[in-house]
Design a protein around this motif. Structure first.
Motif, PDB file in Angstrom:
ATOM      1  N   THR A   2      49.923  42.818  43.894  1.00  0.00           N
ATOM      2  CA  THR A   2      48.525  42.695  43.864  1.00  0.00           C
ATOM      3  C   THR A   2      47.812  43.852  44.692  1.00  0.00           C
ATOM      4  OG1 THR A   2      48.260  41.274  45.817  1.00  0.00           O
ATOM      5  CG2 THR A   2      48.333  40.228  43.588  1.00  0.00           C
ATOM      6  N   ASP A  19      44.444  45.564  43.916  1.00  0.00           N
ATOM      7  CA  ASP A  19      44.614  45.548  42.318  1.00  0.00           C
ATOM      8  C   ASP A  19      44.511  44.354  41.615  1.00  0.00           C
ATOM      9  OD1 ASP A  19      45.027  47.178  40.235  1.00  0.00           O
ATOM     10  OD2 ASP A  19      47.032  47.613  40.663  1.00  0.00           O
ATOM     11  N   ARG A  20      43.140  43.848  41.649  1.00  0.00           N
ATOM     12  CA  ARG A  20      43.063  42.554  40.822  1.00  0.00           C
ATOM     13  C   ARG A  20      41.637  42.680  40.144  1.00  0.00           C
ATOM     14  NH1 ARG A  20      43.066  37.159  43.121  1.00  0.00           N
ATOM     15  NH2 ARG A  20      44.258  36.565  41.355  1.00  0.00           N
ATOM     16  N   ARG A  23      39.711  40.035  38.661  1.00  0.00           N
ATOM     17  CA  ARG A  23      39.220  39.133  39.471  1.00  0.00           C
ATOM     18  C   ARG A  23      38.144  39.580  40.194  1.00  0.00           C
ATOM     19  NH1 ARG A  23      39.453  33.977  37.817  1.00  0.00           N
ATOM     20  NH2 ARG A  23      39.443  33.361  40.097  1.00  0.00           N
ATOM     21  N   ASN A  25      38.715  41.834  42.335  1.00  0.00           N
ATOM     22  CA  ASN A  25      39.690  42.290  43.494  1.00  0.00           C
ATOM     23  C   ASN A  25      39.388  41.096  44.552  1.00  0.00           C
ATOM     24  OD1 ASN A  25      40.505  44.731  42.456  1.00  0.00           O
ATOM     25  ND2 ASN A  25      38.740  45.690  42.925  1.00  0.00           N
ATOM     26  N   ASP A  28      43.794  36.647  46.950  1.00  0.00           N
ATOM     27  CA  ASP A  28      44.676  35.170  46.843  1.00  0.00           C
ATOM     28  C   ASP A  28      45.738  35.284  48.005  1.00  0.00           C
ATOM     29  OD1 ASP A  28      46.518  37.083  45.748  1.00  0.00           O
ATOM     30  OD2 ASP A  28      46.600  36.156  43.848  1.00  0.00           O
ATOM     31  N   THR A  31      47.805  38.306  47.899  1.00  0.00           N
ATOM     32  CA  THR A  31      47.204  39.502  48.227  1.00  0.00           C
ATOM     33  C   THR A  31      47.073  39.759  49.793  1.00  0.00           C
ATOM     34  OG1 THR A  31      45.933  39.518  46.102  1.00  0.00           O
ATOM     35  CG2 THR A  31      45.227  41.039  47.782  1.00  0.00           C
ATOM     36  N   GLU A  34      50.477  40.480  51.158  1.00  0.00           N
ATOM     37  CA  GLU A  34      50.860  41.858  50.980  1.00  0.00           C
ATOM     38  C   GLU A  34      50.153  42.886  51.784  1.00  0.00           C
ATOM     39  OE1 GLU A  34      51.033  43.047  46.872  1.00  0.00           O
ATOM     40  OE2 GLU A  34      51.519  41.292  46.285  1.00  0.00           O
ATOM     41  N   ASP A  66      39.698  34.392  46.661  1.00  0.00           N
ATOM     42  CA  ASP A  66      39.550  33.956  45.118  1.00  0.00           C
ATOM     43  C   ASP A  66      39.448  32.435  45.245  1.00  0.00           C
ATOM     44  OD1 ASP A  66      40.564  33.054  42.528  1.00  0.00           O
ATOM     45  OD2 ASP A  66      41.377  35.140  42.383  1.00  0.00           O
TER      46      ASP A  66
END
Length: 258
Positions: A2, A19-20, A23, A25, A28, A31, A34, A66
């Motif tokens: 993500t 990189d969503r 959504r 960005n 979640d 993410t 990460e 999210d």
């Protein structure tokens, strides 16, 4: 994945992109994990001397957590489990400079990231707002971070006005939240130029200066953040009531831009 992470060994700058795009960005649990892992990796990567943080696409930098994420909570008024508390660079002991490039909307949990960046470059189309109160939620961590970076009255207005009002990039620049404005197509190049300058200086001196700057406000920041879990636990409406408010506001008038 993500996140997209690009390292330029020639300049010493890494670009981290949420990189969503579909959504907006939003973050979640994957993410969040990460982000924390990426900041920790940069601590040990001598080739990375400065970081640019941005979001994919023109619509949003980041729109917070999210809404599809469910986080089980302890049955205690004294604590709250928040997956966003460890997504920022300082929460992961990274003291290499991070410059945020804000494209589009930055709201809610985005302030965990902006609050731990050294400074912000924004596209002229960017907007900033905090939706919490509109949905019966306490803006705690977000309000604390913004109160550290904005005049108190401006932070209070944004935190309390919820979805009814958005702060324009121009106004954010005028009050000092944003340090530079750029046209949308020039946002990343402008931010990279700044980061490349920082990366070109001796990293020991740069990191020491970053630590010095943060030490000026760290005690007050930590004291304020320590209160946040209790305020969230006591002040948030029940999740089902929050969902009702969220659904009822989908047809609300367009927010005022100031």
């Amino acid at each position: 994945m993500t996140l997209t992470v690009e390292r330029d060994k020639a300049t010493g700058v890494a670009v981290v992109t949420l990189d969503r795009e579909r959504r907006h960005n939003a973050i979640d649990l994957a993410t969040a994990a990460e982000l924390a892992e990426t900041w920790r990796e940069f601590r040990f990567d001598a080739a990375v001397r400065a970081v640019v943080l941005t979001g994919a696409g023109p619509a949003a930098f980041c729109t917070g957590i999210d809404r599809g994420v469910e986080v089980p909570q302890p049955e205690s008024p004294y604590s709250v489990d928040d997956p966003l508390v460890s997504i920022g660079p300082k929460a992961n002991d990274l003291w290499k400079p991070v410059v945020a490039a804000v494209n589009g909307m930055a709201c809610g949990g985005a302030f965990y990231l902006l609050g731990e960046s050294e400074f912000i470059v924004a596209a002229t189309s960017a907007t900033f707002f905090d939706p919490h109160t509109s949905y019966g939620m306490v803006s705690a961590y977000e309000a604390v971070y913004m109160a550290q970076r904005m005049p108190f009255g401006e932070a209070a207005r944004m935190s309390l006005m919820g979805t009814a009002e958005r702060l324009s990039a121009r106004r954010a620049y005028e009050i000092g939240l944003v340090s530079e404005l750029a046209e949308p197509a020039e946002l990343l190049p402008a931010t990279l130029r700044t980061a490349e300058t920082l990366a070109g200086f001796p990293t020991e001196a740069v990191q020491g200066t970053v630590r010095s700057l943060w030490s000026a406000k760290q005690a007050a920041l930590q004291q304020a953040l320590a209160q946040a879990p209790h305020l969230v636990t006591l002040g948030n409406l029940a999740p089902e009531r929050q969902a009702e408010l969220f659904a009822s506001r989908r047809g609300s008038p367009e927010p005022r831009i100031r």
